[in-house]
Enzyme design. Sequence first.
Site, mmCIF file in Angstrom:
data_model
loop_
_atom_site.group_PDB
_atom_site.id
_atom_site.type_symbol
_atom_site.label_atom_id
_atom_site.label_comp_id
_atom_site.label_asym_id
_atom_site.label_seq_id
_atom_site.Cartn_x
_atom_site.Cartn_y
_atom_site.Cartn_z
ATOM 1 C CE1 TYR A 64 -7.827 -22.347 -22.840
ATOM 2 C CE2 TYR A 64 -10.121 -22.088 -22.236
ATOM 3 C CZ TYR A 64 -8.845 -21.589 -22.306
ATOM 4 O OH TYR A 64 -8.576 -20.325 -21.846
ATOM 5 C CE LYS A 86 8.444 -20.737 -24.401
ATOM 6 N NZ LYS A 86 9.396 -19.636 -24.611
ATOM 7 C CG ASP A 141 8.663 -16.204 -25.136
ATOM 8 O OD1 ASP A 141 8.504 -16.525 -26.329
ATOM 9 O OD2 ASP A 141 9.638 -16.577 -24.458
ATOM 10 C CG ASP A 143 -7.927 -17.055 -22.280
ATOM 11 O OD1 ASP A 143 -8.883 -16.283 -22.449
ATOM 12 O OD2 ASP A 143 -7.477 -17.355 -21.150
ATOM 13 C CG ASP A 173 -7.761 -10.941 -20.964
ATOM 14 O OD1 ASP A 173 -8.658 -11.328 -21.752
ATOM 15 O OD2 ASP A 173 -7.939 -10.817 -19.732
HETATM 16 C C1 IPM Z 1 -12.549 -16.094 -22.733
HETATM 17 C C2 IPM Z 1 -12.663 -16.494 -21.296
HETATM 18 C C3 IPM Z 1 -12.912 -17.987 -21.168
HETATM 19 C C4 IPM Z 1 -11.769 -18.712 -21.844
HETATM 20 C C5 IPM Z 1 -13.093 -18.464 -19.720
HETATM 21 C C6 IPM Z 1 -14.312 -17.813 -19.090
HETATM 22 C C7 IPM Z 1 -13.174 -19.948 -19.584
HETATM 23 O O1 IPM Z 1 -11.533 -16.085 -20.586
HETATM 24 O O2 IPM Z 1 -13.500 -16.338 -23.508
HETATM 25 O O3 IPM Z 1 -11.537 -15.507 -23.120
HETATM 26 O O4 IPM Z 1 -10.708 -18.925 -21.239
HETATM 27 O O5 IPM Z 1 -11.920 -19.083 -23.003
HETATM 28 MN MN MN Z 2 -10.145 -14.899 -21.763
#
Ligand code: IPM
Ligand code: MN
Length: 369
Positions: free
Chosen positions: A141, A192, A225, A249, A253
């Site tokens: 990032y 990784k 992984d 990130d 999710d």
């Molecule tokens: C998160 C989001 C952000 C990230 C995006 C919107 C850039 O997915 O906060 O998890 O990748 O950090």
């Molecule tokens: Mn995210």
Amino acid sequence: MAASPVKKIAILPGDGVGKEVVSEGRKLLEIYRDRGGLPLEFWDLDLGADRYLADGTTMPADVLHEIKRGCAAVLLGALGDPRVPGHEHARDILFGIRFGCDLYANVRPVRALSDALVPLKGKRAAQVDFVVYRENTEGSYANIGGQLRRGTADEIAINEDINTRKGVERIIVAAFEHARRTGKTRLHMADKSNAMRYAHDLWQRVFAEVRDGYRDIESEHLFIDTLCLKLVESPESFQVIVTNNLFGDIVTDLAAALQGGLGMAASANINAKDANAVAMFEPVHGSAPLLAGKDVANPFATFLTIALMLEHLGWPAEARRIEQAVAHAIAQGRSTPDVGGTLGTRAAAAWVRGEIERSLDVFRSMLNS
Ligand code: IPM
Ligand code: MN
């Protein structure tokens, strides 16, 4: 006793459903300000796609300065709008705050509030309870890279993965400190290093050094992984996970799915070394443009995010009160359909606020009697 200093909270609803859920969250904070006795002051900021499209503003330097110097916390909704396909406003605002305030730890608790929310066969809510420490200021990032011969058959596109010794060390230390502070016994570091031999070899070496100082905590390395596999197979094996920005990130999710989806996932962006530094709080979900304006977005991720904020500001009992009210709403079906209920955004949020108001009133009448 001296009156507690007022804590200024910058409120950035952002785009899409962010506006709806933050408007509900703001009303929760108002209850705490007006009836719960918390010394809070709000600073509403209209930064987001609308503002950017209107006058080109993304994150003004003086606003960022005031966030850094004058605010205790930021509540951010979500950023992203199909009218801004390059996402430049989102990057300026979100990364402007994360990087600009050096909020190097993105802390994402993953806890299922009801058995019904756990999608794994045979697993119960008690088996989904861990926290991810995601490095938040470098890695992929870091915005270092470029494109050469763009749009041609000979195009080259580069995004560098930046890993500094200090950056790796401070996030691993923060995760171990969290484990120690909260009585956790186990920590996993995921990288990784079998493929990314230079950058992730650094993670390996720093992990080996840091863990030496935390012999009270059982610590283990997993490739990212493998971590994904095990999170689904046996989430109960995990208590604290630390990893880099991009992996954090992605894995959060996946982890959100274990706790009922993105509508239930909260996050804190903090500078773990400086308790007085501003911190930013945001639900993990995005702006969900397709759901925006329909009163269907789940407001509970924002409520749980506010719980993290109040805990960070020194009011852990209020965090527990919010979590309990949200859990109660889920159990009673007083929620949006993504978590099993039948209500819209506004009604679900109002129900939880009602619970919180009632319990604050009970508490006050006990004090007065
Ligand atoms: C998160 C989001 C952000 C990230 C995006 C919107 C850039 O997915 O906060 O998890 O990748 O950090
Ligand atoms: Mn995210």
